[in-house]
Design a protein around this motif. Structure first.
Motif, PDB file in Angstrom:
ATOM      1  N   VAL A 364       0.830  -1.199   0.000  1.00  0.00           N
ATOM      2  CA  VAL A 364       0.000   0.000   0.000  1.00  0.00           C
ATOM      3  C   VAL A 364       0.870   1.256   0.000  1.00  0.00           C
ATOM      4  CG1 VAL A 364      -1.726   1.308   1.287  1.00  0.00           C
ATOM      5  CG2 VAL A 364      -1.919  -1.171   1.125  1.00  0.00           C
ATOM      6  N   LEU A 365       1.919   1.266   0.829  1.00  0.00           N
ATOM      7  CA  LEU A 365       2.827   2.416   0.866  1.00  0.00           C
ATOM      8  C   LEU A 365       3.484   2.631  -0.495  1.00  0.00           C
ATOM      9  CD1 LEU A 365       4.847   2.543   4.214  1.00  0.00           C
ATOM     10  CD2 LEU A 365       3.436   4.317   3.193  1.00  0.00           C
ATOM     11  N   ARG A 366       3.903   1.536  -1.130  1.00  0.00           N
ATOM     12  CA  ARG A 366       4.544   1.664  -2.437  1.00  0.00           C
ATOM     13  C   ARG A 366       3.577   2.239  -3.470  1.00  0.00           C
ATOM     14  NH1 ARG A 366       9.080  -0.808  -4.143  1.00  0.00           N
ATOM     15  NH2 ARG A 366       9.001  -2.302  -2.415  1.00  0.00           N
ATOM     16  N   LEU A 367       2.315   1.856  -3.391  1.00  0.00           N
ATOM     17  CA  LEU A 367       1.332   2.328  -4.358  1.00  0.00           C
ATOM     18  C   LEU A 367       0.989   3.801  -4.154  1.00  0.00           C
ATOM     19  CD1 LEU A 367      -1.020  -0.758  -4.471  1.00  0.00           C
ATOM     20  CD2 LEU A 367       0.349   0.117  -6.350  1.00  0.00           C
ATOM     21  N   VAL A 368       0.883   4.252  -2.907  1.00  0.00           N
ATOM     22  CA  VAL A 368       0.499   5.644  -2.673  1.00  0.00           C
ATOM     23  C   VAL A 368       1.684   6.587  -2.807  1.00  0.00           C
ATOM     24  CG1 VAL A 368      -1.400   4.985  -1.174  1.00  0.00           C
ATOM     25  CG2 VAL A 368       0.810   5.519  -0.158  1.00  0.00           C
ATOM     26  N   SER A 369       2.905   6.104  -2.609  1.00  0.00           N
ATOM     27  CA  SER A 369       4.071   6.976  -2.697  1.00  0.00           C
ATOM     28  C   SER A 369       4.751   6.894  -4.053  1.00  0.00           C
ATOM     29  CB  SER A 369       5.090   6.629  -1.600  1.00  0.00           C
ATOM     30  OG  SER A 369       5.655   5.347  -1.809  1.00  0.00           O
ATOM     31  N   GLY A 370       4.841   5.686  -4.605  1.00  0.00           N
ATOM     32  CA  GLY A 370       5.471   5.506  -5.904  1.00  0.00           C
ATOM     33  C   GLY A 370       6.977   5.385  -5.863  1.00  0.00           C
ATOM     34  N   ASP A 371       7.608   5.696  -4.712  1.00  0.00           N
ATOM     35  CA  ASP A 371       9.077   5.633  -4.657  1.00  0.00           C
ATOM     36  C   ASP A 371       9.586   4.993  -3.361  1.00  0.00           C
ATOM     37  OD1 ASP A 371       8.377   7.602  -2.874  1.00  0.00           O
ATOM     38  OD2 ASP A 371       9.849   9.073  -3.576  1.00  0.00           O
ATOM     39  N   LEU A 372       8.814   4.055  -2.815  1.00  0.00           N
ATOM     40  CA  LEU A 372       9.229   3.402  -1.584  1.00  0.00           C
ATOM     41  C   LEU A 372      10.503   2.596  -1.797  1.00  0.00           C
ATOM     42  CD1 LEU A 372       8.592   2.590   1.393  1.00  0.00           C
ATOM     43  CD2 LEU A 372       7.395   0.611   0.448  1.00  0.00           C
ATOM     44  N   ARG A 373      11.475   2.770  -0.908  1.00  0.00           N
ATOM     45  CA  ARG A 373      12.716   1.998  -0.918  1.00  0.00           C
ATOM     46  C   ARG A 373      12.842   1.285   0.424  1.00  0.00           C
ATOM     47  NH1 ARG A 373      13.422   6.961  -2.273  1.00  0.00           N
ATOM     48  NH2 ARG A 373      14.617   7.530  -0.424  1.00  0.00           N
ATOM     49  N   VAL A 374      13.229   0.047   0.398  1.00  0.00           N
ATOM     50  CA  VAL A 374      13.339  -0.767   1.608  1.00  0.00           C
ATOM     51  C   VAL A 374      14.774  -1.259   1.732  1.00  0.00           C
ATOM     52  CG1 VAL A 374      12.484  -2.773   2.862  1.00  0.00           C
ATOM     53  CG2 VAL A 374      10.931  -1.483   1.382  1.00  0.00           C
ATOM     54  N   ASP A 375      15.452  -0.828   2.794  1.00  0.00           N
ATOM     55  CA  ASP A 375      16.806  -1.294   3.097  1.00  0.00           C
ATOM     56  C   ASP A 375      16.723  -2.278   4.251  1.00  0.00           C
ATOM     57  OD1 ASP A 375      17.824   0.437   1.170  1.00  0.00           O
ATOM     58  OD2 ASP A 375      17.950   2.094   2.606  1.00  0.00           O
ATOM     59  N   ARG A 376      17.401  -3.397   4.100  1.00  0.00           N
ATOM     60  CA  ARG A 376      17.277  -4.460   5.090  1.00  0.00           C
ATOM     61  C   ARG A 376      18.619  -4.811   5.688  1.00  0.00           C
ATOM     62  NH1 ARG A 376      14.954  -9.642   2.514  1.00  0.00           N
ATOM     63  NH2 ARG A 376      17.129 -10.046   2.052  1.00  0.00           N
ATOM     64  N   ALA A 377      18.665  -4.915   7.023  1.00  0.00           N
ATOM     65  CA  ALA A 377      19.815  -5.414   7.769  1.00  0.00           C
ATOM     66  C   ALA A 377      19.342  -6.667   8.507  1.00  0.00           C
ATOM     67  CB  ALA A 377      20.338  -4.343   8.719  1.00  0.00           C
ATOM     68  N   PRO A 378      20.241  -7.380   9.231  1.00  0.00           N
ATOM     69  CA  PRO A 378      19.822  -8.631   9.872  1.00  0.00           C
ATOM     70  C   PRO A 378      18.566  -8.522  10.736  1.00  0.00           C
ATOM     71  CG  PRO A 378      22.197  -8.445   9.934  1.00  0.00           C
ATOM     72  CD  PRO A 378      21.700  -7.164   9.337  1.00  0.00           C
ATOM     73  N   SER A 379      18.437  -7.457  11.508  1.00  0.00           N
ATOM     74  CA  SER A 379      17.244  -7.309  12.359  1.00  0.00           C
ATOM     75  C   SER A 379      16.722  -5.881  12.291  1.00  0.00           C
ATOM     76  CB  SER A 379      17.564  -7.680  13.812  1.00  0.00           C
ATOM     77  OG  SER A 379      18.595  -6.846  14.317  1.00  0.00           O
ATOM     78  N   HIS A 380      16.849  -5.264  11.107  1.00  0.00           N
ATOM     79  CA  HIS A 380      16.508  -3.846  10.991  1.00  0.00           C
ATOM     80  C   HIS A 380      15.972  -3.572   9.594  1.00  0.00           C
ATOM     81  CE1 HIS A 380      16.972   0.184  12.772  1.00  0.00           C
ATOM     82  NE2 HIS A 380      17.124   0.599  11.521  1.00  0.00           N
ATOM     83  N   LEU A 381      14.886  -2.810   9.519  1.00  0.00           N
ATOM     84  CA  LEU A 381      14.323  -2.366   8.244  1.00  0.00           C
ATOM     85  C   LEU A 381      14.285  -0.845   8.229  1.00  0.00           C
ATOM     86  CD1 LEU A 381      11.205  -4.569   7.379  1.00  0.00           C
ATOM     87  CD2 LEU A 381      13.396  -4.503   6.199  1.00  0.00           C
ATOM     88  N   THR A 382      14.686  -0.261   7.111  1.00  0.00           N
ATOM     89  CA  THR A 382      14.575   1.183   6.919  1.00  0.00           C
ATOM     90  C   THR A 382      13.736   1.439   5.669  1.00  0.00           C
ATOM     91  OG1 THR A 382      16.732   1.590   7.932  1.00  0.00           O
ATOM     92  CG2 THR A 382      15.801   3.345   6.577  1.00  0.00           C
ATOM     93  N   LEU A 383      12.641   2.141   5.852  1.00  0.00           N
ATOM     94  CA  LEU A 383      11.747   2.471   4.749  1.00  0.00           C
ATOM     95  C   LEU A 383      11.918   3.948   4.425  1.00  0.00           C
ATOM     96  CD1 LEU A 383       8.498   0.796   6.150  1.00  0.00           C
ATOM     97  CD2 LEU A 383      10.398  -0.286   4.963  1.00  0.00           C
ATOM     98  N   ARG A 384      12.039   4.260   3.137  1.00  0.00           N
ATOM     99  CA  ARG A 384      12.188   5.649   2.710  1.00  0.00           C
ATOM    100  C   ARG A 384      11.235   5.928   1.550  1.00  0.00           C
ATOM    101  NH1 ARG A 384      17.595   4.168   3.794  1.00  0.00           N
ATOM    102  NH2 ARG A 384      18.577   5.481   5.374  1.00  0.00           N
ATOM    103  N   PHE A 385      10.502   7.012   1.640  1.00  0.00           N
ATOM    104  CA  PHE A 385       9.657   7.452   0.544  1.00  0.00           C
ATOM    105  C   PHE A 385       9.416   8.946   0.698  1.00  0.00           C
ATOM    106  CE2 PHE A 385       6.717   6.427   3.909  1.00  0.00           C
ATOM    107  CZ  PHE A 385       5.724   7.404   3.816  1.00  0.00           C
ATOM    108  N   SER A 386       8.787   9.537  -0.285  1.00  0.00           N
ATOM    109  CA  SER A 386       8.535  10.975  -0.257  1.00  0.00           C
ATOM    110  C   SER A 386       7.135  11.262  -0.780  1.00  0.00           C
ATOM    111  CB  SER A 386       9.578  11.727  -1.086  1.00  0.00           C
ATOM    112  OG  SER A 386       9.543  11.304  -2.435  1.00  0.00           O
ATOM    113  N   TYR A 387       6.666  12.491  -0.552  1.00  0.00           N
ATOM    114  CA  TYR A 387       5.357  12.882  -1.034  1.00  0.00           C
ATOM    115  C   TYR A 387       5.353  14.387  -1.245  1.00  0.00           C
ATOM    116  CZ  TYR A 387       4.478  14.468   3.750  1.00  0.00           C
ATOM    117  OH  TYR A 387       4.557  15.097   4.956  1.00  0.00           O
ATOM    118  N   ASP A 388       4.452  14.866  -2.071  1.00  0.00           N
ATOM    119  CA  ASP A 388       4.311  16.302  -2.322  1.00  0.00           C
ATOM    120  C   ASP A 388       3.645  16.963  -1.136  1.00  0.00           C
ATOM    121  OD1 ASP A 388       5.436  16.265  -4.895  1.00  0.00           O
ATOM    122  OD2 ASP A 388       3.532  15.595  -5.755  1.00  0.00           O
TER     123      ASP A 388
END
Length: 390
Positions: A364-388
């Motif tokens: 859902v986040l990827r669809l509403v933002s269009g630029d979701l990026r997911v970085d993954r570490a062993p026990s860590h997730l970082t989500l990055r996106f932007s909006y107008d």
């Protein structure tokens, strides 16, 4: 969860896809996608085996089956939740595989294909395009189906001199294209009707929401008033009760009055400065420790689609039955006309398992933002996106 804009005048659906207006509904269609890919390949395999005597080029026959399988793989992989949205490149990849399968199938039986009615390319292509229905707009599906139909029509015209049935050449084309066109129209109709219904529902819901705005304002005013009364009961009332009971005011009472005033002022200022996101994440009962970094109050500029998607994610993170989250940090920063959001999630289990569990929310986040990026570490997730900024 539905994410849609009001429909255009006249009740017609917009050019959006079912996946765009109802991302979670598209997730539920994944078994249909898998079934379409498998059914198309089985049709090709079974028909090739039944017509083995007509095959003059085994390599071309094998290539046709590989092309159908490739189209199914493109369909299934592109429809995966973490790859959303299903783009036009994926649609045309499926269409290209269908066209290639039709050409190779004709080459496989070149010179020994007496009937057009038992050719499988049109049926297999239509089934694959039917599997695209939950993910692409009606216009896109019709365009792809039309392109494949043109290729198959040319193939039939080339093969026509070898057919034994004495009918006009146009009849061969009609027989060959009918399954493809029927299934393509069915897929496009489903997409169009689904989008129209969802957008109509959203339009009606928006009307009801506007009608209840006045009542909501009254409710919110009472809620704010109750919060202020709670602060007064916790800080001010005990202080004045103690003064009344003692009957005098000493120097220590003046110091206590300043402390109460400073505490009350800080509480009121902090509450006034807090965004909706900070308030929701600081609500009592939340399990996961949370930090919100938003000095410019950018969260208040989020539109309803982003707010809904974000809150669905945060609700899932706080649910122990979904993931074992340890902490949550949200950072919002302004970048010219857009706002960048970074969400850091720490988990007690592996990040890969958490990512799979959160797949619907990430879709859902990827669809509403269009630029979701997911970085993954062993026990860590970082989500990055932007909006107008609104």
């Amino acid at each position: 969860m539905t994410l849609a804009a009001p429909p255009r005048p006249g009740g017609r659906a917009s050019g959006r896809s079912p996946q765009q207006v109802d991302p979670l509904g598209a997730l539920a269609a994944r078994p249909i996608t898998l079934g379409a890919a498998l059914a198309a390949w089985l049709v090709a395999v079974v028909d090739t085996l039944l017509r083995a005597s007509d095959v003059s080029s085994p390599w071309a026959a094998a290539g046709a089956l590989v092309a159908v399988a490739a189209g199914g793989v493109v369909l299934v992989v592109s429809a995966a939740p973490l790859r959303a949205p299903f783009g036009s490149a994926a649609l045309w990849g499926v269409a290209g595989a269908c066209a290639a399968a039709g050409v190779l199938s004709a080459l496989a039986t070149a010179g020994s294909n007496p009937f057009v009615r038992d050719d499988w390319a049109g049926i297999a292509s239509g089934v694959l395009l039917l599997g695209v229905a939950p993910y692409r707009s009606a216009r896109g599906i019709l365009a792809a189906g039309g392109a494949v139909a043109v290729v198959l029509a040319v193939v039939v015209l080339v093969e026509a001199p070898g057919f034994v049935t004495p009918v006009p050449t146009a009849s061969y084309v009609v027989v060959a294209l009918t399954p493809l066109l029927a299934l393509t129209v069915a897929a496009a109709t489903f997409s169009n009707v689904f989008v129209a219904h969802v957008e109509g529902w959203v339009s009606r819901a928006s009307g009801f929401r506007r009608a209840s705005t006045d009542d909501l304002r009254v409710t919110l005013a009472r809620s704010v008033q109750q919060d202020r009364v709670t602060v007064l009961n916790r800080e001010v009332v005990p202080f004045f009760a103690r003064l009344v009971a003692s009957g005098r005011i000493g120097e220590e009472d003046a110091d206590e009055a300043r402390r109460v005033a400073d505490s009350l002022r800080a509480s009121l200022v902090a509450d006034a400065d807090a965004t909706w996101l900070a308030r929701r994440l600081a609500a009592p009962g939340r399990r996961v420790p949370t930090e919100v970094v938003d000095p410019d109050r950018l969260a208040d500029r989020l539109g309803p689609e982003h707010r809904t998607a974000l809150w669905a994610l945060f609700a899932a993170v706080d649910d122990v039955e979904v993931v074992e989250a340890r902490s949550l940090r949200v950072v919002l920063e302004a970048e010219e006309a857009r706002v960048d959001i970074a969400i850091d999630l720490a988990f007690g289990s592996s990040a890969a398992a958490a990512r799979r569990s959160l797949a619907p929310c990430l879709t859902v986040l990827r669809l509403v933002s269009g630029d979701l990026r997911v970085d993954r570490a062993p026990s860590h997730l970082t989500l990055r996106f932007s909006y107008d900024q609104h």
